[in-house]
Design a protein around this motif. Structure first.
Motif, PDB file in Angstrom:
ATOM      1  N   ILE A   1       0.825  -1.201   0.000  1.00 14.53           N
ATOM      2  CA  ILE A   1       0.000   0.000   0.000  1.00 14.53           C
ATOM      3  C   ILE A   1       0.864   1.257   0.000  1.00 14.53           C
ATOM      4  CG2 ILE A   1      -1.726   1.321   1.262  1.00 14.53           C
ATOM      5  CD1 ILE A   1      -2.800  -1.183  -0.133  1.00 14.53           C
ATOM      6  N   GLU A   2       1.933   1.245   0.783  1.00 15.23           N
ATOM      7  CA  GLU A   2       2.841   2.404   0.809  1.00 15.23           C
ATOM      8  C   GLU A   2       3.471   2.612  -0.564  1.00 15.23           C
ATOM      9  OE1 GLU A   2       4.623   2.626   5.330  1.00 15.23           O
ATOM     10  OE2 GLU A   2       5.343   1.016   4.019  1.00 15.23           O
ATOM     11  N   TRP A   3       3.830   1.506  -1.214  1.00 10.30           N
ATOM     12  CA  TRP A   3       4.447   1.598  -2.541  1.00 10.30           C
ATOM     13  C   TRP A   3       3.458   2.151  -3.565  1.00 10.30           C
ATOM     14  CZ3 TRP A   3       3.593  -1.152  -7.225  1.00 10.30           C
ATOM     15  CH2 TRP A   3       4.573  -0.961  -8.188  1.00 10.30           C
ATOM     16  N   LEU A   4       2.208   1.705  -3.494  1.00 13.34           N
ATOM     17  CA  LEU A   4       1.183   2.209  -4.406  1.00 13.34           C
ATOM     18  C   LEU A   4       0.918   3.693  -4.167  1.00 13.34           C
ATOM     19  CD1 LEU A   4      -1.346  -0.772  -4.311  1.00 13.34           C
ATOM     20  CD2 LEU A   4       0.052  -0.078  -6.265  1.00 13.34           C
ATOM     21  N   GLN A   5       0.961   4.114  -2.902  1.00 11.76           N
ATOM     22  CA  GLN A   5       0.770   5.520  -2.578  1.00 11.76           C
ATOM     23  C   GLN A   5       1.908   6.361  -3.151  1.00 11.76           C
ATOM     24  OE1 GLN A   5      -2.010   6.842  -0.738  1.00 11.76           O
ATOM     25  NE2 GLN A   5      -1.157   8.695  -1.646  1.00 11.76           N
ATOM     26  N   LEU A   6       3.125   5.847  -3.057  1.00 11.82           N
ATOM     27  CA  LEU A   6       4.281   6.557  -3.604  1.00 11.82           C
ATOM     28  C   LEU A   6       4.165   6.727  -5.114  1.00 11.82           C
ATOM     29  CD1 LEU A   6       7.098   7.787  -3.088  1.00 11.82           C
ATOM     30  CD2 LEU A   6       8.056   5.493  -3.376  1.00 11.82           C
ATOM     31  N   ARG A   7       3.615   5.717  -5.781  1.00 14.48           N
ATOM     32  CA  ARG A   7       3.452   5.769  -7.235  1.00 14.48           C
ATOM     33  C   ARG A   7       2.553   6.910  -7.674  1.00 14.48           C
ATOM     34  NH1 ARG A   7       1.803   0.369 -10.106  1.00 14.48           N
ATOM     35  NH2 ARG A   7       1.923   1.837 -11.839  1.00 14.48           N
ATOM     36  N   LYS A   8       1.650   7.345  -6.778  1.00 18.62           N
ATOM     37  CA  LYS A   8       0.732   8.417  -7.128  1.00 18.62           C
ATOM     38  C   LYS A   8       1.438   9.773  -7.207  1.00 18.62           C
ATOM     39  CE  LYS A   8      -3.272   8.273  -4.875  1.00 18.62           C
ATOM     40  NZ  LYS A   8      -4.337   8.046  -5.892  1.00 18.62           N
ATOM     41  N   SER A   9       2.684   9.826  -6.727  1.00 21.29           N
ATOM     42  CA  SER A   9       3.417  11.090  -6.700  1.00 21.29           C
ATOM     43  C   SER A   9       4.096  11.422  -8.021  1.00 21.29           C
ATOM     44  CB  SER A   9       4.471  11.048  -5.585  1.00 21.29           C
ATOM     45  OG  SER A   9       5.495  10.116  -5.891  1.00 21.29           O
ATOM     46  N   GLY A  10       3.890  10.614  -9.034  1.00 23.38           N
ATOM     47  CA  GLY A  10       4.516  10.878 -10.319  1.00 23.38           C
ATOM     48  C   GLY A  10       3.960   9.972 -11.397  1.00 23.38           C
ATOM     49  N   ILE A  11       4.579  10.047 -12.563  1.00 23.73           N
ATOM     50  CA  ILE A  11       4.177   9.231 -13.715  1.00 23.73           C
ATOM     51  C   ILE A  11       5.170   8.092 -13.873  1.00 23.73           C
ATOM     52  CG2 ILE A  11       3.894   9.212 -16.223  1.00 23.73           C
ATOM     53  CD1 ILE A  11       3.101  12.174 -16.014  1.00 23.73           C
ATOM     54  N   GLY A  12       4.690   6.878 -13.762  1.00 22.81           N
ATOM     55  CA  GLY A  12       5.541   5.706 -13.890  1.00 22.81           C
ATOM     56  C   GLY A  12       5.549   5.152 -15.303  1.00 22.81           C
ATOM     57  N   GLY A  13       6.346   4.115 -15.503  1.00 20.37           N
ATOM     58  CA  GLY A  13       6.480   3.539 -16.838  1.00 20.37           C
ATOM     59  C   GLY A  13       5.188   2.979 -17.383  1.00 20.37           C
ATOM     60  N   SER A  14       4.397   2.324 -16.534  1.00 19.91           N
ATOM     61  CA  SER A  14       3.140   1.751 -17.002  1.00 19.91           C
ATOM     62  C   SER A  14       2.082   2.820 -17.255  1.00 19.91           C
ATOM     63  CB  SER A  14       2.624   0.724 -15.995  1.00 19.91           C
ATOM     64  OG  SER A  14       2.427   1.309 -14.732  1.00 19.91           O
TER      65      SER A  14
ATOM     66  N   TYR B   1      -5.833   9.965 -14.723  1.00 13.62           N
ATOM     67  CA  TYR B   1      -5.986  11.217 -13.974  1.00 13.62           C
ATOM     68  C   TYR B   1      -6.722  10.970 -12.659  1.00 13.62           C
ATOM     69  CZ  TYR B   1      -8.276  15.538 -12.527  1.00 13.62           C
ATOM     70  OH  TYR B   1      -8.755  16.586 -11.784  1.00 13.62           O
ATOM     71  N   ILE B   2      -7.794  10.182 -12.704  1.00 12.90           N
ATOM     72  CA  ILE B   2      -8.560   9.874 -11.503  1.00 12.90           C
ATOM     73  C   ILE B   2      -7.672   9.136 -10.499  1.00 12.90           C
ATOM     74  CG2 ILE B   2     -10.514   8.588 -10.561  1.00 12.90           C
ATOM     75  CD1 ILE B   2     -11.313  11.099 -12.105  1.00 12.90           C
ATOM     76  N   GLU B   3      -6.882   8.196 -10.979  1.00 12.42           N
ATOM     77  CA  GLU B   3      -5.995   7.437 -10.099  1.00 12.42           C
ATOM     78  C   GLU B   3      -4.982   8.340  -9.409  1.00 12.42           C
ATOM     79  OE1 GLU B   3      -4.166   4.357 -12.334  1.00 12.42           O
ATOM     80  OE2 GLU B   3      -6.018   3.235 -12.640  1.00 12.42           O
ATOM     81  N   LYS B   4      -4.430   9.286 -10.150  1.00 11.48           N
ATOM     82  CA  LYS B   4      -3.385  10.156  -9.600  1.00 11.48           C
ATOM     83  C   LYS B   4      -3.945  11.207  -8.645  1.00 11.48           C
ATOM     84  CE  LYS B   4      -0.059   8.194 -11.852  1.00 11.48           C
ATOM     85  NZ  LYS B   4       0.934   7.354 -11.125  1.00 11.48           N
ATOM     86  N   THR B   5      -5.194  11.602  -8.817  1.00 13.20           N
ATOM     87  CA  THR B   5      -5.759  12.676  -7.986  1.00 13.20           C
ATOM     88  C   THR B   5      -6.661  12.162  -6.872  1.00 13.20           C
ATOM     89  OG1 THR B   5      -7.590  12.943  -9.588  1.00 13.20           O
ATOM     90  CG2 THR B   5      -5.657  14.363  -9.860  1.00 13.20           C
ATOM     91  N   SER B   6      -7.055  10.901  -6.938  1.00 15.69           N
ATOM     92  CA  SER B   6      -7.921  10.341  -5.904  1.00 15.69           C
ATOM     93  C   SER B   6      -7.117  10.008  -4.653  1.00 15.69           C
ATOM     94  CB  SER B   6      -8.602   9.077  -6.425  1.00 15.69           C
ATOM     95  OG  SER B   6      -9.269   8.403  -5.379  1.00 15.69           O
ATOM     96  N   GLU B   7      -7.772  10.105  -3.497  1.00 14.85           N
ATOM     97  CA  GLU B   7      -7.121   9.743  -2.240  1.00 14.85           C
ATOM     98  C   GLU B   7      -7.102   8.233  -2.028  1.00 14.85           C
ATOM     99  OE1 GLU B   7      -8.917  11.804   0.979  1.00 14.85           O
ATOM    100  OE2 GLU B   7      -8.347  13.800   0.268  1.00 14.85           O
ATOM    101  N   LEU B   8      -7.931   7.539  -2.791  1.00 17.23           N
ATOM    102  CA  LEU B   8      -8.002   6.089  -2.644  1.00 17.23           C
ATOM    103  C   LEU B   8      -6.789   5.412  -3.280  1.00 17.23           C
ATOM    104  CD1 LEU B   8     -11.772   5.464  -3.526  1.00 17.23           C
ATOM    105  CD2 LEU B   8     -10.726   5.513  -1.250  1.00 17.23           C
ATOM    106  N   VAL B   9      -6.333   4.358  -2.656  1.00 16.17           N
ATOM    107  CA  VAL B   9      -5.244   3.541  -3.197  1.00 16.17           C
ATOM    108  C   VAL B   9      -5.798   2.149  -3.420  1.00 16.17           C
ATOM    109  CG1 VAL B   9      -2.957   2.587  -2.801  1.00 16.17           C
ATOM    110  CG2 VAL B   9      -3.509   4.874  -1.951  1.00 16.17           C
TER     111      VAL B   9
END
Length: 309
Positions: A12-25, A43-51
């Motif tokens: 979960i922490e790793w998924l939360q970190l991924r929201k802080s930028g644009i990854g390869g996938s 866009y929804i994934e990056k701006t939503s509080e849900l992980v």
């Protein structure tokens, strides 16, 4: 490169970190090469509080078999690889991140491990690499500054393929422009990109607005343009459907009682099929208690259009 250790992070922490930028996938969704995810959904994934963790079988087995694919690559190529437990960031474009599967020792290269269905084997023929994965590799090459990438894939559980992909600076420059625009003009500005017709966008809208609240709103002039376009397409679809059925009937006439037909280019089958289905109307009438016991209700919303009075 800035690097953040992920060694002690839970999923979960790793998924939360991924929201802080644009990854390869994420790159393929922004560039329009991802058939499973649209830019709107990203866009929804990056701006939503849900992980949310993916619950797909493909994602699960991809994670489970990553080590297997990596070890097989090392065995077949003789190359030494090592795991990278860090999230990397581009030195100049902080929003670009990379989570590499493996680093290739002694080379300015990395390895990406994949699994694929037997049905997708043709997309790996020859030197081909699916477009979505090429976007991912070039994104990682941009972040790391490496010269090349390796990608290894286990297809259908019994066919192993690996390929080498060279850095493409022209593609990378164009990709950075699109990613920068997406991050700054949409994610940071909190302005969603245009909704599209992808299945992922439809599924996301159904999840976001599962039920109506009974209210009515006034629509603007843009809605009239959209409605006119929808009605025009419906008319065209009906005409095309009628034309398709006409051609199919002509083909059926040619086949007659034959089960198959062969031309120099095609094989056509017109076979008798027996199907069984439940007569729910009769069941409801004759066995209402059983019908009620096994009926399953589901919620959905239907869009309908008609002329205003």
């Amino acid at each position: 490169m800035e690097a953040v250790s992920t060694l002690e992070m839970d999923r979960i922490e790793w998924l939360q970190l991924r929201k802080s930028g644009i990854g390869g996938s994420d790159a393929s969704a922004i560039l329009g090469f991802n058939r499973y995810k649209s830019a709107f959904q990203l866009y929804i994934e990056k701006t939503s509080e849900l992980v949310e963790e993916s619950d797909s079988e493909a994602a699960y087995w991809g994670n489970v078999l990553e080590d297997v694919v990596a070890k097989e690559f090392a065995k077949r190529t003789g190359k030494k690889i090592r795991k990278i437990n860090r999230m990397l960031r581009h030195p100049n474009h902080y929003f670009m991140t990379a989570n590499l599967d493996r680093d290739v020792v002694g080379e300015k290269a990395f390895l990406e491990c994949k699994t694929a269905s037997e049905y997708l084997k043709d997309s790996w023929n020859g030197e081909d690499v699916p477009a979505a994965y090429l976007c991912q590799l070039q994104h990682y090459l941009a972040v790391t500054g490496y010269e090349k990438a390796y990608i290894a894939v286990l297809i259908g559980g019994n066919k192993f393929v690996w390929k080498e992909v060279a850095r493409d600076d022209e593609f990378i420059e164009l990709m950075i422009q699109h990613e920068k625009s997406f991050w700054e003009n949409h994610v940071l500005a909190n302005v969603p990109p245009a909704i599209d017709g992808s299945s992922s966008a439809s599924e996301l809208l159904a999840k976001m607005y599962p039920q109506d609240d009974g209210s009515a709103i006034m629509l603007d002039e843009q809605s009239n343009t959209l409605i006119e376009a929808i009605e025009s397409i419906k008319t065209e679809e009906k005409q095309l459907e009628m034309q398709r059925k006409e051609y199919e009937n002509q083909l059926k006439m040619m086949l007659g009682e034959s089960a198959e037909g062969h031309s120099d280019r095609f094989k056509v089958t017109y076979k008798t099929i027996t199907s069984s289905r439940l007569d729910s109307k009769r069941l409801k009438e004759e066995q209402p208690a059983i019908y009620e016991k096994y009926i399953k209700e589901s919620l959905s919303r239907r869009l309908s259009i008609k002329e205003a009075n």
